[in-house]
Design a protein around this motif. Structure first.
Motif, PDB file in Angstrom:
ATOM      1  N   ASP A   8       3.779 -11.268  11.165  1.00 40.56           N
ATOM      2  CA  ASP A   8       3.395 -11.176   9.755  1.00 40.56           C
ATOM      3  C   ASP A   8       1.919 -10.818   9.722  1.00 40.56           C
ATOM      4  OD1 ASP A   8       2.466 -12.130   7.006  1.00 40.56           O
ATOM      5  OD2 ASP A   8       4.639 -12.427   6.880  1.00 40.56           O
ATOM      6  N   ASP A   9       1.528 -10.032   8.730  1.00 39.78           N
ATOM      7  CA  ASP A   9       0.130  -9.619   8.652  1.00 39.78           C
ATOM      8  C   ASP A   9      -0.780 -10.715   8.084  1.00 39.78           C
ATOM      9  OD1 ASP A   9       1.666  -8.951   6.310  1.00 39.78           O
ATOM     10  OD2 ASP A   9      -0.099  -7.969   5.501  1.00 39.78           O
ATOM     11  N   HIS A  10      -0.212 -11.789   7.565  1.00 41.98           N
ATOM     12  CA  HIS A  10      -1.014 -12.881   7.000  1.00 41.98           C
ATOM     13  C   HIS A  10      -1.037 -14.064   7.973  1.00 41.98           C
ATOM     14  CE1 HIS A  10      -1.325 -10.894   3.148  1.00 41.98           C
ATOM     15  NE2 HIS A  10      -0.028 -10.648   3.215  1.00 41.98           N
ATOM     16  N   PRO A  11      -2.198 -14.393   8.524  1.00 38.05           N
ATOM     17  CA  PRO A  11      -2.284 -15.511   9.473  1.00 38.05           C
ATOM     18  C   PRO A  11      -1.804 -16.841   8.890  1.00 38.05           C
ATOM     19  CG  PRO A  11      -4.339 -14.257   9.448  1.00 38.05           C
ATOM     20  CD  PRO A  11      -3.488 -13.722   8.341  1.00 38.05           C
ATOM     21  N   VAL A  12      -2.040 -17.074   7.609  1.00 39.29           N
ATOM     22  CA  VAL A  12      -1.621 -18.333   6.986  1.00 39.29           C
ATOM     23  C   VAL A  12      -0.093 -18.436   6.965  1.00 39.29           C
ATOM     24  CG1 VAL A  12      -1.640 -19.661   4.834  1.00 39.29           C
ATOM     25  CG2 VAL A  12      -3.722 -18.546   5.625  1.00 39.29           C
ATOM     26  N   VAL A  13       0.582 -17.318   6.719  1.00 40.39           N
ATOM     27  CA  VAL A  13       2.049 -17.316   6.733  1.00 40.39           C
ATOM     28  C   VAL A  13       2.550 -17.603   8.145  1.00 40.39           C
ATOM     29  CG1 VAL A  13       4.112 -15.899   6.411  1.00 40.39           C
ATOM     30  CG2 VAL A  13       2.251 -15.803   4.739  1.00 40.39           C
ATOM     31  N   ARG A  14       1.963 -16.938   9.136  1.00 36.06           N
ATOM     32  CA  ARG A  14       2.366 -17.193  10.525  1.00 36.06           C
ATOM     33  C   ARG A  14       2.157 -18.662  10.887  1.00 36.06           C
ATOM     34  NH1 ARG A  14      -0.722 -12.521  11.623  1.00 36.06           N
ATOM     35  NH2 ARG A  14      -2.156 -13.770  12.883  1.00 36.06           N
ATOM     36  N   PRO A  58       0.960  -3.665   6.434  1.00 39.61           N
ATOM     37  CA  PRO A  58       0.174  -2.438   6.600  1.00 39.61           C
ATOM     38  C   PRO A  58       0.075  -2.077   8.086  1.00 39.61           C
ATOM     39  CG  PRO A  58      -1.258  -4.293   6.071  1.00 39.61           C
ATOM     40  CD  PRO A  58       0.154  -4.787   5.975  1.00 39.61           C
ATOM     41  N   GLY A  59      -0.061  -0.821   8.357  1.00 32.34           N
ATOM     42  CA  GLY A  59      -0.239  -0.374   9.736  1.00 32.34           C
ATOM     43  C   GLY A  59       1.051  -0.298  10.535  1.00 32.34           C
ATOM     44  N   GLY A  60       2.190  -0.338   9.883  1.00 33.78           N
ATOM     45  CA  GLY A  60       3.472  -0.275  10.585  1.00 33.78           C
ATOM     46  C   GLY A  60       4.352  -1.413  10.140  1.00 33.78           C
ATOM     47  N   ASP A  61       5.335  -1.121   9.313  1.00 27.50           N
ATOM     48  CA  ASP A  61       6.120  -2.197   8.717  1.00 27.50           C
ATOM     49  C   ASP A  61       7.232  -2.691   9.629  1.00 27.50           C
ATOM     50  OD1 ASP A  61       8.344  -0.500   8.448  1.00 27.50           O
ATOM     51  OD2 ASP A  61       7.841   0.033   6.403  1.00 27.50           O
ATOM     52  N   GLY A  62       7.883  -3.763   9.181  1.00 26.33           N
ATOM     53  CA  GLY A  62       8.935  -4.389   9.956  1.00 26.33           C
ATOM     54  C   GLY A  62      10.161  -3.521  10.147  1.00 26.33           C
ATOM     55  N   ALA A  63      10.477  -2.695   9.159  1.00 22.41           N
ATOM     56  CA  ALA A  63      11.648  -1.821   9.280  1.00 22.41           C
ATOM     57  C   ALA A  63      11.451  -0.807  10.403  1.00 22.41           C
ATOM     58  CB  ALA A  63      11.919  -1.116   7.955  1.00 22.41           C
ATOM     59  N   GLU A  64      10.285  -0.197  10.471  1.00 19.35           N
ATOM     60  CA  GLU A  64       9.995   0.765  11.543  1.00 19.35           C
ATOM     61  C   GLU A  64      10.015   0.084  12.903  1.00 19.35           C
ATOM     62  OE1 GLU A  64       6.215   2.509  10.651  1.00 19.35           O
ATOM     63  OE2 GLU A  64       6.894   3.316   8.737  1.00 19.35           O
ATOM     64  N   ALA A  65       9.392  -1.090  12.982  1.00 18.70           N
ATOM     65  CA  ALA A  65       9.343  -1.823  14.249  1.00 18.70           C
ATOM     66  C   ALA A  65      10.742  -2.259  14.674  1.00 18.70           C
ATOM     67  CB  ALA A  65       8.421  -3.031  14.125  1.00 18.70           C
ATOM     68  N   THR A  66      11.571  -2.659  13.718  1.00 15.53           N
ATOM     69  CA  THR A  66      12.940  -3.067  14.033  1.00 15.53           C
ATOM     70  C   THR A  66      13.720  -1.906  14.635  1.00 15.53           C
ATOM     71  OG1 THR A  66      12.955  -4.774  12.328  1.00 15.53           O
ATOM     72  CG2 THR A  66      15.095  -3.922  13.035  1.00 15.53           C
ATOM     73  N   ALA A  67      13.578  -0.723  14.062  1.00 13.29           N
ATOM     74  CA  ALA A  67      14.261   0.456  14.606  1.00 13.29           C
ATOM     75  C   ALA A  67      13.822   0.717  16.043  1.00 13.29           C
ATOM     76  CB  ALA A  67      13.988   1.668  13.725  1.00 13.29           C
ATOM     77  N   ARG A  68      12.540   0.616  16.303  1.00 20.39           N
ATOM     78  CA  ARG A  68      12.035   0.835  17.673  1.00 20.39           C
ATOM     79  C   ARG A  68      12.561  -0.232  18.627  1.00 20.39           C
ATOM     80  NH1 ARG A  68       5.898   1.727  18.553  1.00 20.39           N
ATOM     81  NH2 ARG A  68       6.701   1.832  20.660  1.00 20.39           N
ATOM     82  N   SER A  79      15.157 -10.569  13.048  1.00 22.01           N
ATOM     83  CA  SER A  79      15.361 -11.078  11.705  1.00 22.01           C
ATOM     84  C   SER A  79      14.188 -10.633  10.846  1.00 22.01           C
ATOM     85  CB  SER A  79      15.442 -12.607  11.727  1.00 22.01           C
ATOM     86  OG  SER A  79      15.619 -13.093  10.420  1.00 22.01           O
ATOM     87  N   LEU A  80      14.481  -9.903   9.781  1.00 23.53           N
ATOM     88  CA  LEU A  80      13.440  -9.449   8.865  1.00 23.53           C
ATOM     89  C   LEU A  80      13.346 -10.408   7.686  1.00 23.53           C
ATOM     90  CD1 LEU A  80      14.159  -5.629   8.716  1.00 23.53           C
ATOM     91  CD2 LEU A  80      12.175  -6.723   9.744  1.00 23.53           C
ATOM     92  N   ILE A  81      12.117 -10.711   7.284  1.00 19.92           N
ATOM     93  CA  ILE A  81      11.887 -11.576   6.139  1.00 19.92           C
ATOM     94  C   ILE A  81      10.937 -10.867   5.187  1.00 19.92           C
ATOM     95  CG2 ILE A  81      12.293 -13.742   7.340  1.00 19.92           C
ATOM     96  CD1 ILE A  81       9.242 -14.061   7.573  1.00 19.92           C
ATOM     97  N   HIS A  82      11.002 -11.229   3.943  1.00 25.15           N
ATOM     98  CA  HIS A  82      10.026 -10.716   2.975  1.00 25.15           C
ATOM     99  C   HIS A  82       9.495 -11.902   2.200  1.00 25.15           C
ATOM    100  CE1 HIS A  82       7.911  -8.159   0.271  1.00 25.15           C
ATOM    101  NE2 HIS A  82       8.539  -8.677  -0.753  1.00 25.15           N
TER     102      HIS A  82
END
Length: 83
Positions: A8-14, A58-68, A79-82
């Motif tokens: 996740d791009d937010h450290p507080v969420v992680r 930003p800088g590469g979303d989860g959908a793109e990374a999941t495909a890779r 597992s993708l979350i929003h």
């Protein structure tokens, strides 16, 4: 023991997700990443069993990374979350 990579791009969420998951006796946090490309690199480096990844970053979303990751690391559960 199930190894989990938090993405996740937010450290507080992680940090919050880490706190919840660390309470589970059969889960271990393998590491963290702040973007899709970083997640792909961390999977190759850490070999987690599960990747819990934000959908929009930003800088590469989860959908793109999941495909890779489906192509490059087919044994990893994704597992993708929003939030």
């Amino acid at each position: 023991m199930i190894k989990v990579l938090l993405v996740d791009d937010h450290p507080v969420v992680r940090e919050g997700i880490r706190g919840m998951l660390e309470a589970e006796p059969d889960l271990a946090i393998a590491g963290e990443a702040a973007s899709g490309p970083e997640a792909v690199a961390r999977v190759a480096e850490l070999g987690p069993d599960v990747v819990l990844m934000d959908l929009r970053m930003p800088g590469g979303d989860g959908a793109e990374a999941t495909a890779r990751l489906r192509a490059e690391a087919p044994g990893v559960h994704l597992s993708l979350i929003h939030i």
